[in-house]
Scaffold this motif. Structure first.
Motif, PDB file in Angstrom:
ATOM      1  N   SER A   1      23.141 -21.824  64.272  1.00 56.27           N
ATOM      2  CA  SER A   1      22.988 -20.584  63.522  1.00 56.27           C
ATOM      3  C   SER A   1      23.198 -20.807  62.028  1.00 56.27           C
ATOM      4  CB  SER A   1      23.973 -19.536  64.044  1.00 56.27           C
ATOM      5  OG  SER A   1      23.737 -19.262  65.400  1.00 56.27           O
ATOM      6  N   ILE A   2      24.295 -21.496  61.703  1.00 58.72           N
ATOM      7  CA  ILE A   2      24.571 -21.738  60.282  1.00 58.72           C
ATOM      8  C   ILE A   2      23.517 -22.674  59.687  1.00 58.72           C
ATOM      9  CG2 ILE A   2      26.232 -22.712  58.661  1.00 58.72           C
ATOM     10  CD1 ILE A   2      28.454 -21.820  60.532  1.00 58.72           C
ATOM     11  N   GLY A   3      23.211 -23.755  60.432  1.00 59.93           N
ATOM     12  CA  GLY A   3      22.217 -24.703  59.925  1.00 59.93           C
ATOM     13  C   GLY A   3      20.840 -24.081  59.802  1.00 59.93           C
ATOM     14  N   GLY A   4      20.440 -23.291  60.807  1.00 66.81           N
ATOM     15  CA  GLY A   4      19.130 -22.646  60.741  1.00 66.81           C
ATOM     16  C   GLY A   4      19.040 -21.660  59.596  1.00 66.81           C
ATOM     17  N   THR A   5      20.129 -20.890  59.377  1.00 68.59           N
ATOM     18  CA  THR A   5      20.137 -19.944  58.266  1.00 68.59           C
ATOM     19  C   THR A   5      20.064 -20.675  56.927  1.00 68.59           C
ATOM     20  OG1 THR A   5      21.461 -18.405  59.586  1.00 68.59           O
ATOM     21  CG2 THR A   5      21.418 -18.062  57.204  1.00 68.59           C
ATOM     22  N   GLY A   6      20.842 -21.749  56.810  1.00 72.16           N
ATOM     23  CA  GLY A   6      20.786 -22.528  55.568  1.00 72.16           C
ATOM     24  C   GLY A   6      19.420 -23.140  55.324  1.00 72.16           C
ATOM     25  N   LEU A   7      18.790 -23.633  56.415  1.00 66.47           N
ATOM     26  CA  LEU A   7      17.457 -24.214  56.270  1.00 66.47           C
ATOM     27  C   LEU A   7      16.437 -23.174  55.812  1.00 66.47           C
ATOM     28  CD1 LEU A   7      15.458 -26.584  56.717  1.00 66.47           C
ATOM     29  CD2 LEU A   7      15.195 -25.769  59.072  1.00 66.47           C
ATOM     30  N   LEU A   8      16.512 -21.966  56.341  1.00 66.04           N
ATOM     31  CA  LEU A   8      15.579 -20.916  55.940  1.00 66.04           C
ATOM     32  C   LEU A   8      15.749 -20.553  54.468  1.00 66.04           C
ATOM     33  CD1 LEU A   8      15.649 -18.580  59.077  1.00 66.04           C
ATOM     34  CD2 LEU A   8      13.710 -19.929  58.254  1.00 66.04           C
ATOM     35  N   TRP A   9      17.018 -20.462  54.023  1.00 62.28           N
ATOM     36  CA  TRP A   9      17.235 -20.154  52.605  1.00 62.28           C
ATOM     37  C   TRP A   9      16.751 -21.299  51.718  1.00 62.28           C
ATOM     38  CZ3 TRP A   9      17.789 -15.610  50.741  1.00 62.28           C
ATOM     39  CH2 TRP A   9      18.428 -14.597  51.459  1.00 62.28           C
ATOM     40  N   TRP A  10      16.950 -22.541  52.159  1.00 61.08           N
ATOM     41  CA  TRP A  10      16.476 -23.692  51.372  1.00 61.08           C
ATOM     42  C   TRP A  10      14.950 -23.709  51.293  1.00 61.08           C
ATOM     43  CZ3 TRP A  10      13.484 -27.944  52.837  1.00 61.08           C
ATOM     44  CH2 TRP A  10      13.364 -28.942  51.873  1.00 61.08           C
ATOM     45  N   LEU A  11      14.291 -23.447  52.430  1.00 60.34           N
ATOM     46  CA  LEU A  11      12.830 -23.412  52.431  1.00 60.34           C
ATOM     47  C   LEU A  11      12.307 -22.261  51.575  1.00 60.34           C
ATOM     48  CD1 LEU A  11      12.022 -24.219  56.177  1.00 60.34           C
ATOM     49  CD2 LEU A  11      11.530 -25.646  54.180  1.00 60.34           C
ATOM     50  N   TYR A  12      13.017 -21.123  51.621  1.00 57.98           N
ATOM     51  CA  TYR A  12      12.611 -19.990  50.787  1.00 57.98           C
ATOM     52  C   TYR A  12      12.663 -20.370  49.304  1.00 57.98           C
ATOM     53  CZ  TYR A  12      13.237 -15.714  48.074  1.00 57.98           C
ATOM     54  OH  TYR A  12      13.143 -14.736  47.120  1.00 57.98           O
ATOM     55  N   ALA A  13      13.760 -21.013  48.906  1.00 56.32           N
ATOM     56  CA  ALA A  13      13.884 -21.424  47.504  1.00 56.32           C
ATOM     57  C   ALA A  13      12.835 -22.467  47.141  1.00 56.32           C
ATOM     58  CB  ALA A  13      15.294 -21.969  47.239  1.00 56.32           C
ATOM     59  N   ASP A  14      12.593 -23.401  48.056  1.00 56.05           N
ATOM     60  CA  ASP A  14      11.608 -24.450  47.794  1.00 56.05           C
ATOM     61  C   ASP A  14      10.205 -23.872  47.643  1.00 56.05           C
ATOM     62  OD1 ASP A  14      10.733 -27.256  47.643  1.00 56.05           O
ATOM     63  OD2 ASP A  14       9.827 -26.850  49.596  1.00 56.05           O
ATOM     64  N   HIS A  15       9.827 -22.969  48.547  1.00 52.18           N
ATOM     65  CA  HIS A  15       8.496 -22.370  48.478  1.00 52.18           C
ATOM     66  C   HIS A  15       8.356 -21.469  47.254  1.00 52.18           C
ATOM     67  CE1 HIS A  15       6.504 -23.220  52.491  1.00 52.18           C
ATOM     68  NE2 HIS A  15       7.645 -23.880  52.550  1.00 52.18           N
ATOM     69  N   ARG A  16       9.424 -20.770  46.898  1.00 42.17           N
ATOM     70  CA  ARG A  16       9.356 -19.903  45.722  1.00 42.17           C
ATOM     71  C   ARG A  16       9.182 -20.724  44.454  1.00 42.17           C
ATOM     72  NH1 ARG A  16      14.501 -16.319  44.230  1.00 42.17           N
ATOM     73  NH2 ARG A  16      15.242 -18.446  43.818  1.00 42.17           N
TER      74      ARG A  16
END
Length: 652
Positions: free
Chosen positions: A247-262
């Motif tokens: 849960s923590i890792g998946g949430t962190g990965l989504l936020w990282w991907l969001y920042a990367d794509h933005r």
């Protein structure tokens, strides 16, 4: 029936050895109802509705492939169509979306056009060479090029190459581009056509990834069942740690991907076409990240408050793991149930389609086309058929629950496991078929009585959407919600009633009452086991979906320039959850049956000589540890011996 003798008390209690038929009147009612369902099918076959569906019929009431009788007021009816076995539509692409049909004159022909026909002369040559007349029956092939009504009584040019649908004898154009009109009409329901096209394109571009991830979800579910079976003692801790990390890792990965794509979007590192796709992905990732964050926080809080009950869950899962070791075929129960449901649903849909072609031929004065309409009392056959769908489906699901309950009860109340039947599940199925079908019929009918009004209210709410006032909308939603809650409560009570029937061979109402009283008397213990057990199984489903979604995010990340993630990821997650639910629902049923057996065991026994527990050593150790800590107090009792839950009954 009298009370048990002292000699009966010393032998193993095998509650499924001596049986008596339960709820026989309901078995008779259910049998008569199913007979009515079969009679509907027989009536539709006898009156030609089935042949009209399969062989097809033209716009004048003639069934293709057979000799027909004359219909009053229809000049072109009553023709011999033995040589004309296929239905041909003059305008196959003229679709009526509202009535879900092809809005075109239909004819019976001997052959579908195997090449494109561009002129009326081509129609004439095709008719003369193949004997297949594609214009109206009252137009001779020699007059196809000169007839004054050739533009209305002949097919719209050009006539596309078509092939007959297997089994249903309809000529359908090979080039499906003619259905672009239907696709365009579908797209109009979506406000942003470009988004829809990009989403669909993303699904098509990721179809291999989607299929691979679906297979991965199936494999993970099988691995989860292996873990539950062999390492149940450490399962809870493994799941807890993995879910926290996931849960923590998946949430962190989504936020990282969001920042990367933005950042990639801001720097315009993508192509012109990919700019729109990247923008959609940034929005989707932001929504996913926020949702994952909220879900993770709530999940961690719930796990924190439930941490003290982990020991009880470990004991329960250990016993459930042993059940699957002795009864490995329990894992296959969802497959057999699914096959039975699929077969029944195919039959139900076929009969429903038969009903669509049943009735009396009536000529539509405005179009001149003959339509079959069910009139009089026969029109209520559709409602009878709809009730049958719900009742029989619930009956099939109840049969699975009773089969699992019977097998688990046999395991629990057999002290010497080597004396169990060679095939406990088949024995449980045989007992259910022989003695308890009436109980299943009654229980499933109660669910049907609640489900039907809920579905009706839901349908009314959907039809009145945007038309009713706020008060009426609120009342409808409240009624639907109350009926849904009642349905879930009754379904849970039904499942425990089936377990009580498996133990005592009592009727449905008696079993439901006894199960309810037992659960109320042991509310704290059963609630603890039930809550934690279901929560752990939920964690298992979350783990499977999270792993599949995690792999999906990594796989789709390599196609960020031309794939929209929204729909592919939702499809994969939905499939993963359904697969995990199918596998773990069996384990959940086993746990629920063990709940009631454990409650019955602790009610009538206290571990003293003559009142030994039937429970497994793992549960017994938990009970003893709870006694030492003062958290568990067995039923003081009045010296009663263990007997049937039915009042005044004997061991059954």
């Amino acid at each position: 029936m009298g009370c048990c003798s002292s000699t009966e008390r010393k032998r193993d209690w095998k509650p499924l050895e001596e049986r008596s038929c339960t709820d026989i009147p309901w078995l008779i009612i259910f049998t008569l109802f199913c007979t009515g369902m079969v009679c509907i099918c027989g009536y539709l076959i006898a009156t030609g509705a089935a042949s009209r569906l399969i062989s097809g019929y033209d716009s004048y009431g003639n069934t293709c492939g057979q000799n027909n009788t004359k219909i009053d007021g229809v000049p072109l009816s009553g023709l011999d169509m033995k040589e004309k076995k296929y239905v041909f539509f003059l305008e196959p692409c003229n679709l009526d979306l509202i009535n879900r049909r092809i809005k075109s004159v239909a004819l019976c022909v001997s052959k579908c056009p195997d090449t494109e026909l561009k002129t009326h002369n081509d129609l004439k040559k095709f008719a003369l060479n193949n004997g297949s007349h594609l214009c109206s029956y009252d137009v001779s092939p020699t007059r196809y090029t000169s007839h004054s009504e050739r533009f209305t009584k002949c097919p719209k040019l050009p006539v596309s190459q078509s092939k007959a649908i297997p089994l249903f004898h309809r000529c359908i154009p090979v080039d499906i581009s003619c259905y672009a009109e239907f696709a365009q009409a579908f797209i109009t329901f979506v406000s942003d056509n470009t988004v829809l096209r990009r989403v669909i394109a993303g699904v098509m571009a990721s179809k291999e990834i989607i299929m691979g991830l679906c297979v991965m979800a199936l494999v993970l579910s099988l691995i989860m069942m292996v873990i539950i079976r062999y390492i149940s003692k450490v399962l809870v801790w493994i799941l807890t740690v993995l879910v926290i990390i996931g849960s923590i890792g998946g949430t962190g990965l989504l936020w990282w991907l969001y920042a990367d794509h933005r950042n990639a979007l801001k720097n315009n590192t993508t192509s012109a076409f990919g700019n729109e796709v990247a923008s959609d992905n940034v929005k989707a990732l932001l929504v996913y990240a926020i949702g994952a964050t909220i879900f993770t926080v709530v999940l961690l809080l719930v796990m924190f408050f439930m941490r003290k009950r982990v020991a009880l869950t470990i004991s329960l899962f250990h016993v459930a793991g042993k059940v699957f070791i002795h009864l490995p075929l329990l894992v296959l129960q969802p497959f057999w149930t699914f096959i039975c449901l699929m077969l029944f649903w195919v039959y139900w849909i076929a009969v429903l389609l038969f009903l669509g072609t049943a009735g009396t031929p009536i000529k539509n004065n405005s179009t001149g086309v003959v339509e079959y309409q069910v009139q009089g009392p026969l029109q209520y056959l559709v409602w009878y058929h709809a009730v049958g769908l719900i009742w029989i489906s619930e009956f099939i699901l109840a049969f699975q629950q009773m089969t699992i309950a019977g097998a688990v009860v046999t395991y629990y109340f057999t002290r010497n496991k080597s004396q169990m039947p060679a095939t406990p599940i088949l024995s449980s199925m045989a007992r259910t078929i022989r003695y308890h079908l009436g109980t299943l019929a009654k229980g499933s009918f109660i669910i049907t009585l609640v489900k039907i009004p809920r579905l009706i209210l839901t349908y009314i709410h959907s039809q009145l959407k945007g038309k009713e006032n706020a008060c009426a909308r609120c009342m409808l939603k409240a009624c639907v919600c109350c009926l849904w809650c009642l349905e879930k409560c009754l379904a849970y009570l039904n499942q425990n009633a089936y377990t009580a029937t498996a133990i005592n061979s009592t009727s449905f109402c008696t079993s439901a009452r006894d199960a309810f009283l037992i659960l109320v008397e042991n509310a704290l213990q059963v609630a603890a086991i039930n809550t934690v057990g279901d929560f752990v199984l939920f964690l298992g489903k979350v783990l499977i979906v999270s792993c599949t979604a995690f792999a999906g995010v990594l796989a789709l990340n390599y196609q960020r320039d031309y794939t929209v993630w929204v729909l592919p990821l939702l499809i994969v997650c939905l499939f993963a959850f359904l697969v995990a639910h199918c596998f773990l629902s069996v384990f959940e049923n086993v746990v629920d049956v063990l709940f009631l057996c454990f409650a019955v065991d602790t009610k009538y026994n206290d571990g003293s000589p003559g009142r030994e527990y039937y429970m497994d050593k793992a549960l017994m150790e938990f009970v003893e540890n709870s006694k030492k800590l003062g958290r568990y107090k067995p039923d003081e009792g009045d010296g009663r011996e263990m007997k049937s839950m039915a009042r005044g009954g004997t061991l059954a």
